[in-house]
Design a protein around this motif. Sequence first.
Motif, short mmCIF file in Angstrom:
data_model
loop_
_atom_site.label_atom_id
_atom_site.label_comp_id
_atom_site.label_asym_id
_atom_site.label_seq_id
_atom_site.Cartn_x
_atom_site.Cartn_y
_atom_site.Cartn_z
N PRO A 105 0.80 -1.24 0.00
CA PRO A 105 0.00 0.00 0.00
C PRO A 105 0.83 1.28 0.00
N ASP A 106 2.01 1.25 0.60
CA ASP A 106 2.82 2.46 0.67
C ASP A 106 3.89 2.51 -0.41
N LYS A 107 3.88 1.50 -1.33
CA LYS A 107 4.91 1.43 -2.37
C LYS A 107 4.29 1.00 -3.70
N PRO A 108 3.46 1.82 -4.29
CA PRO A 108 2.90 1.41 -5.58
C PRO A 108 3.97 1.49 -6.67
N TRP A 109 4.12 0.52 -7.52
CA TRP A 109 3.34 -0.71 -7.62
C TRP A 109 4.30 -1.85 -7.32
N THR A 110 4.19 -2.45 -6.16
CA THR A 110 5.23 -3.35 -5.67
C THR A 110 4.68 -4.73 -5.34
N ARG A 111 5.19 -5.73 -6.08
CA ARG A 111 4.93 -7.16 -5.78
C ARG A 111 6.23 -7.91 -6.05
N ARG A 112 7.16 -7.83 -5.15
CA ARG A 112 8.46 -8.47 -5.36
C ARG A 112 8.32 -9.99 -5.23
N ALA A 113 9.04 -10.70 -6.07
CA ALA A 113 8.99 -12.16 -6.05
C ALA A 113 9.34 -12.68 -4.66
N PHE A 114 8.67 -13.77 -4.28
CA PHE A 114 8.88 -14.49 -3.02
C PHE A 114 8.27 -13.79 -1.81
N THR A 115 7.49 -12.71 -2.03
CA THR A 115 6.83 -12.03 -0.92
C THR A 115 5.35 -12.43 -0.90
N PRO A 116 4.67 -12.25 0.24
CA PRO A 116 3.23 -12.56 0.28
C PRO A 116 2.42 -11.79 -0.76
N MET A 117 2.79 -10.54 -1.05
CA MET A 117 2.05 -9.76 -2.04
C MET A 117 2.21 -10.37 -3.44
N PHE A 118 3.40 -10.87 -3.73
CA PHE A 118 3.62 -11.55 -5.02
C PHE A 118 2.72 -12.78 -5.13
N LEU A 119 2.62 -13.54 -4.05
CA LEU A 119 1.78 -14.74 -4.08
C LEU A 119 0.31 -14.39 -4.24
N ARG A 120 -0.12 -13.24 -3.68
CA ARG A 120 -1.50 -12.79 -3.90
C ARG A 120 -1.72 -12.49 -5.38
N GLY A 121 -0.74 -11.84 -6.00
CA GLY A 121 -0.84 -11.57 -7.43
C GLY A 121 -0.86 -12.85 -8.24
N ARG A 122 -0.05 -13.82 -7.85
CA ARG A 122 -0.03 -15.12 -8.51
C ARG A 122 -1.40 -15.81 -8.41
N ASP A 123 -2.03 -15.70 -7.24
CA ASP A 123 -3.35 -16.31 -7.06
C ASP A 123 -4.35 -15.71 -8.06
N TYR A 124 -4.27 -14.37 -8.23
CA TYR A 124 -5.18 -13.73 -9.19
C TYR A 124 -4.87 -14.19 -10.61
#
Length: 416
Positions: free
Chosen positions: A25-44
């Motif tokens: 939320p404080d770093k748009p647009w950030t989904r670094r590999a191996f992080t929980p946010m990346f895995l959320r993107g992968r799920d989508y």
Amino acid sequence: MTSNIAVNADRIATDIDALAAITEPDKPWTRRAFTPMFLRGRDYAEKIFREAGLKTRIDAAGNLIGRRKGKVEGKGTLMLGSHTDTVPNGGRFDGIAGVIAALEVARALRDAGIELEHDLEIVDFLAEEVSIFGVSCIGSRGMTGVRPQEWLERTADTEDGNVDLAEGIRKVGGDPADAGGRTDIKAFLELHIEQGTVLEREKVDIGIVGAITGISRYEILIEGRADHAGTTPMNARYDALSAASLVVLGIERIARELAVGPSYFAGTVGEFSMEPNAANVIPSHVRMLIDARAVEPAVMESFVAQLSELCAETATERHVTIAEPRRVSNAAPTPMSEMMTDLLASSATRIGATSRPMVSGAGHDAAFLSKVAPAAMIFIASKDGRSHAAEEWSENDAITLGAAVLYEALLELDKK
């Protein structure tokens, strides 16, 4: 945008916007590999792959793959894809546009009731960007069997503590014990934002990448002498920083001259440190790291020769010691398949899109897929050339037109 295209612009925009919303939320647009946010993107991504009728899996290298079976058993795989991981603070379109454009090609085939002879795979490659483990293109290297074994021992701090890359690959669903090296891939195409200003400046729709630059990094160490900044006369100094400034400007001059030639070149001093780094002490030591990029080995050799001469001349002029530039890493340039680039050019023409040949000054997964199959890339325009920044932007019409070229090229590849 031309109207005689099979892909759907609204679906592309919806999916890119949805992935953009999955960000720190404080770093748009950030989904670094191996992080929980990346895995959320992968799920989508996996969800929309399945909704498109693709059979999904995570391969041994940690890549998300959506497969559409062809009607001729054993004919091989045609592959499209890119990556959904990002750099910090700057990945709204970089990689993501290529994954969604590839997915839209699969949806357009479904909508048109077209069954390919070859199998089709849409791929989200793992960690194309430099990852928390300090290395990049992990998924494409793994798929093609060229990921260094020692990389698996690299460690990084995660929410689960300090883990090695092998464990990171397992956590995304891969199997690091599998060395990879597929033999069924018959061709690979990747759409990507240009990350430069050429297409926008020249008002050309499609860039057709004929080569991906080689990247070499050189370390330069400069040794002077620390002395008192107030009591040492100006004509009795051995200032490592002053000498370094001449080297930096010399590198820029050499790079500009080489860039004017017929072949691509770029040179940057991107990492720099000095000691003792105190306001009242003359700098005694400087370290700099040069990023040099060229497609032709002879151009890189010319740069290195001129760099060595520059260092020697500066050392003599400034009465400091400058070590011979040391190459610390090297990635060879990668030519794309001429057959594939010709096919992309004819595909663009068929749908009324303008195109031009280009060189990629950045690395991409296509460089590694080219080791096992004919490969090529499509570039679409980046607004103001911005990338790896929050301001990164590409118009949806441009992405859609690129997806339409992918679609046309895939149909031709299937006939070959």
